[in-house]
Design a protein around this motif. Structure first.
Motif, PDB file in Angstrom:
ATOM      1  N   ARG A  28       1.786   7.323 -10.379  1.00  0.00           N
ATOM      2  CA  ARG A  28       2.923   8.387 -11.136  1.00  0.00           C
ATOM      3  C   ARG A  28       3.518   7.582 -12.232  1.00  0.00           C
ATOM      4  NH1 ARG A  28       1.688   9.671  -6.097  1.00  0.00           N
ATOM      5  NH2 ARG A  28       0.984  12.096  -5.684  1.00  0.00           N
ATOM      6  N   VAL A  29       4.070   6.620 -11.828  1.00  0.00           N
ATOM      7  CA  VAL A  29       4.626   5.802 -13.010  1.00  0.00           C
ATOM      8  C   VAL A  29       3.605   5.414 -13.936  1.00  0.00           C
ATOM      9  CG1 VAL A  29       5.670   3.391 -13.237  1.00  0.00           C
ATOM     10  CG2 VAL A  29       6.307   4.632 -11.449  1.00  0.00           C
ATOM     11  N   LEU A  30       2.538   5.160 -13.785  1.00  0.00           N
ATOM     12  CA  LEU A  30       1.837   4.797 -15.031  1.00  0.00           C
ATOM     13  C   LEU A  30       1.348   5.918 -15.671  1.00  0.00           C
ATOM     14  CD1 LEU A  30      -0.765   2.367 -13.146  1.00  0.00           C
ATOM     15  CD2 LEU A  30       0.883   1.719 -14.906  1.00  0.00           C
ATOM     16  N   ALA A  31       1.334   7.111 -15.032  1.00  0.00           N
ATOM     17  CA  ALA A  31       1.208   8.370 -15.574  1.00  0.00           C
ATOM     18  C   ALA A  31       2.452   8.839 -16.622  1.00  0.00           C
ATOM     19  CB  ALA A  31       0.946   9.659 -14.686  1.00  0.00           C
TER      20      ALA A  31
ATOM     21  N   GLN B 101       0.835  -1.312   0.046  1.00  0.00           N
ATOM     22  CA  GLN B 101       0.043  -0.027   0.029  1.00  0.00           C
ATOM     23  C   GLN B 101       0.626   1.323   0.088  1.00  0.00           C
ATOM     24  OE1 GLN B 101      -2.370  -0.612   3.500  1.00  0.00           O
ATOM     25  NE2 GLN B 101      -4.180  -1.501   2.396  1.00  0.00           N
ATOM     26  N   SER B 102       2.005   0.987   0.472  1.00  0.00           N
ATOM     27  CA  SER B 102       2.862   2.346   0.869  1.00  0.00           C
ATOM     28  C   SER B 102       3.379   2.835  -0.565  1.00  0.00           C
ATOM     29  CB  SER B 102       4.283   2.013   1.557  1.00  0.00           C
ATOM     30  OG  SER B 102       5.049   1.088   1.020  1.00  0.00           O
ATOM     31  N   VAL B 103       3.292   1.764  -1.697  1.00  0.00           N
ATOM     32  CA  VAL B 103       4.044   2.383  -3.083  1.00  0.00           C
ATOM     33  C   VAL B 103       2.878   2.655  -3.790  1.00  0.00           C
ATOM     34  CG1 VAL B 103       5.959   0.993  -2.583  1.00  0.00           C
ATOM     35  CG2 VAL B 103       4.088  -0.172  -3.650  1.00  0.00           C
ATOM     36  N   VAL B 104       1.586   2.735  -3.620  1.00  0.00           N
ATOM     37  CA  VAL B 104       0.438   2.861  -4.702  1.00  0.00           C
ATOM     38  C   VAL B 104       0.611   4.330  -5.374  1.00  0.00           C
ATOM     39  CG1 VAL B 104      -2.197   3.375  -4.658  1.00  0.00           C
ATOM     40  CG2 VAL B 104      -0.994   1.274  -3.155  1.00  0.00           C
TER      41      VAL B 104
ATOM     42  N   MET C  74       1.879   2.023 -21.613  1.00  0.00           N
ATOM     43  CA  MET C  74       1.480   1.183 -20.270  1.00  0.00           C
ATOM     44  C   MET C  74       1.975  -0.099 -20.248  1.00  0.00           C
ATOM     45  SD  MET C  74      -0.734   0.949 -17.826  1.00  0.00           S
ATOM     46  CE  MET C  74      -1.995   2.156 -18.408  1.00  0.00           C
ATOM     47  N   GLY C  75       2.394  -0.608 -21.496  1.00  0.00           N
ATOM     48  CA  GLY C  75       3.012  -2.025 -21.748  1.00  0.00           C
ATOM     49  C   GLY C  75       4.383  -1.959 -21.197  1.00  0.00           C
TER      50      GLY C  75
ATOM     51  N   VAL D  69       7.679  -2.422 -14.249  1.00  0.00           N
ATOM     52  CA  VAL D  69       8.078  -1.506 -13.321  1.00  0.00           C
ATOM     53  C   VAL D  69       7.074  -1.619 -12.097  1.00  0.00           C
ATOM     54  CG1 VAL D  69       8.482   0.973 -12.863  1.00  0.00           C
ATOM     55  CG2 VAL D  69       9.221  -0.119 -14.861  1.00  0.00           C
ATOM     56  N   VAL D  70       5.483  -1.562 -12.416  1.00  0.00           N
ATOM     57  CA  VAL D  70       4.610  -1.536 -11.561  1.00  0.00           C
ATOM     58  C   VAL D  70       4.612  -2.904 -10.615  1.00  0.00           C
ATOM     59  CG1 VAL D  70       2.148  -1.614 -11.189  1.00  0.00           C
ATOM     60  CG2 VAL D  70       3.138   0.181 -12.793  1.00  0.00           C
ATOM     61  N   LEU D  71       4.954  -3.833 -11.147  1.00  0.00           N
ATOM     62  CA  LEU D  71       5.023  -5.189 -10.522  1.00  0.00           C
ATOM     63  C   LEU D  71       6.076  -5.322  -9.760  1.00  0.00           C
ATOM     64  CD1 LEU D  71       4.076  -7.588 -13.357  1.00  0.00           C
ATOM     65  CD2 LEU D  71       2.683  -7.039 -11.623  1.00  0.00           C
TER      66      LEU D  71
END
Length: 436
Positions: free
Chosen positions: A68-71, A60-63, A292-293, A298-300
């Motif tokens: 912002r990474v997705l942006a 939760q701390s990195v949500v 996004m791809g 990075v998100v994972l």
């Protein structure tokens, strides 16, 4: 959320070490980090429910960082897929000419990384130009590699890329503040890059005719590149919007200080405006999908790193680190760059290194009285020192881009490390000791 347990410091270290070992053994980094967090929690005295709570709280701390990474993916997609990054690189090299070829190549890679393109992609974009210039100017592949990689490292610490976002949010400061703070260290990194690459221009193998032939076959030149003016729209809009608040604070302009646009809004807005300016408005959905791809991995990793960070922060390790450094009479300031260096080396990734360093040692670093912005700058620059080791993708991507075998590519590691160390040293002196 209170997880109801404080994990033993030694168990947290075991969990972190296990995660790093599994990454080195090529297990998926996300699973490596999750397994390390689970094993460390259980060994440290947490029951199964408490272990899940530790993982959940950590993730939760990195949500905020994930959003912002997705942006940032939107901006990266536009810059890479539209060809605007290619236009910027070719313009810089062409304008500076052959006499300043090494500086031009380093600067081009720095600029396109700084405007939001991932450093491996930046090297891939500039590599064909570099090989052509190297053949024409008799510059060795090793010198070209150092120029591109060093320029990319300098640009990477002042870009709205995932690593900068992670550094900013890991210490609760604005993205634009970290970008500004790392600007002078980046210039020193660029200068060191040019010096080293110039010294190496006659060291190692030369660019061969077959390299150029293979280059033409592998990467046919695009004929639909946008103009320079339209290519500049996306990065210029992003930079202006990100800097509105800092400019207001510096010059005491109340209106601008209240105009606090987050990267979550700024980066997609700049990407859309830039795409329209290039006449590519109809391709925005395509660019967004591509961006996004590129951000999915990075998100994972962010989720896995959040879990291991949850283990560390809910353990006694941060306090033990503080006690150890105090007992050794060393400055606690050095923990920030060292954490960045070690974690990025373990993962062979700038982004993952920053995430691990901020999540695992952020509390300990701030416990020494280090200002959040200073901590972010030092961890961030530390993470580019040895993030290019062979167990990471960057090493192999750049080797292929420069048509080098593993042995020849390995010769660049030392010089790349010197460039990264230059940035980290300057940042540590500026923000850790001079408190600028």
């Amino acid at each position: 959320m209170d997880v109801g347990v404080t994990v033993s410091w030694w168990a947290a270290l075991i969990g972190l070490a296990l995660a790093i070992i599994l990454i080195l053994w090529k297990l998926n980094p996300v699973y490596s980090l999750l397994l390390g967090a689970i094993v460390g929690s259980i060994l440290g005295g947490a029951n199964l429910v408490q272990t899940i709570n530790i993982l959940v709280v950590g993730s939760q701390s990195v949500v905020g960082t994930i959003l912002r990474v997705l942006a940032a993916g939107m901006l990266a997609g536009v810059m890479m897929e539209s060809g605007s990054a290619d236009t910027l690189a070719r313009t810089i090299v062409m304008k500076l000419g052959d006499r300043l070829a090494i500086f031009a190549l380093a600067l081009a890679t720095m600029v396109i990384t700084a405007v939001g393109v991932f450093i491996p992609v930046a090297v891939l974009i500039v590599a064909p130009i570099a090989l052509e210039a190297g053949k024409r100017m008799h510059i060795s592949k090793l010198a070209l590699l150092v120029a591109l990689s060093g320029g990319g490292k300098a640009g990477n610490i002042i870009s709205p890329n995932p690593n900068t976002i992670a550094a900013a949010k890991g210490f609760g400061v604005e993205l634009s503040q970290v970008m500004i703070a790392d600007f002078i260290p980046a210039l020193f990194g660029l200068a060191m890059t040019v010096v080293l690459a110039s010294l190496l221009r006659n060291k190692g193998s030369k660019v061969l005719d077959e390299d150029i032939a293979n280059l033409t076959a592998d990467t046919p030149e695009r004929t639909d590149l946008p103009s320079l003016k339209s290519s500049l729209v996306t990065p210029v809009v992003a930079i202006i919007l990100l800097l509105l608040n800092p400019i207001g604070s510096i010059f005491h302009i109340d209106f601008l200080t209240k105009f606090n646009l987050d990267a979550l809004y700024v980066l997609p807005i700049a990407a859309i405006i830039g795409a329209i300016a290039m006449g590519q408005g109809k391709k925005i959905r395509e660019y967004a999908q591509s961006g996004m791809g590129r951000m999915t991995d990075v998100v994972l990793i962010l989720i896995g790193a959040g879990a291991i960070g949850g283990l560390i922060t809910n353990s006694s390790l941060p306090q033990q680190v503080i006690n150890l450094i105090k007992a050794s009479h060393l400055s606690g300031t050095i923990l920030a760059p060292i954490a960045g260096i070690l974690m990025a080396a373990a993962a062979a990734s700038t982004s993952t290194g920053v995430i691990l360093a901020t999540g695992s040692f952020g509390k300990a670093i701030l416990g020494f009285g280090v200002a959040p912005l200073a901590a972010a700058a030092m961890v961030h620059t530390g993470a580019i020192v040895i993030d290019h080791l062979p167990h990471g993708n960057y090493f192999h991507v750049t080797a292929n881009a420069m048509h080098m075998d593993i042995t020849e590519r390995s010769k660049g590691i030392l010089y790349e490390s010197i460039i990264g160390l230059t940035c980290a040293f300057v940042a540590t002196i500026m923000y850790g000791f001079l408190h600028l």
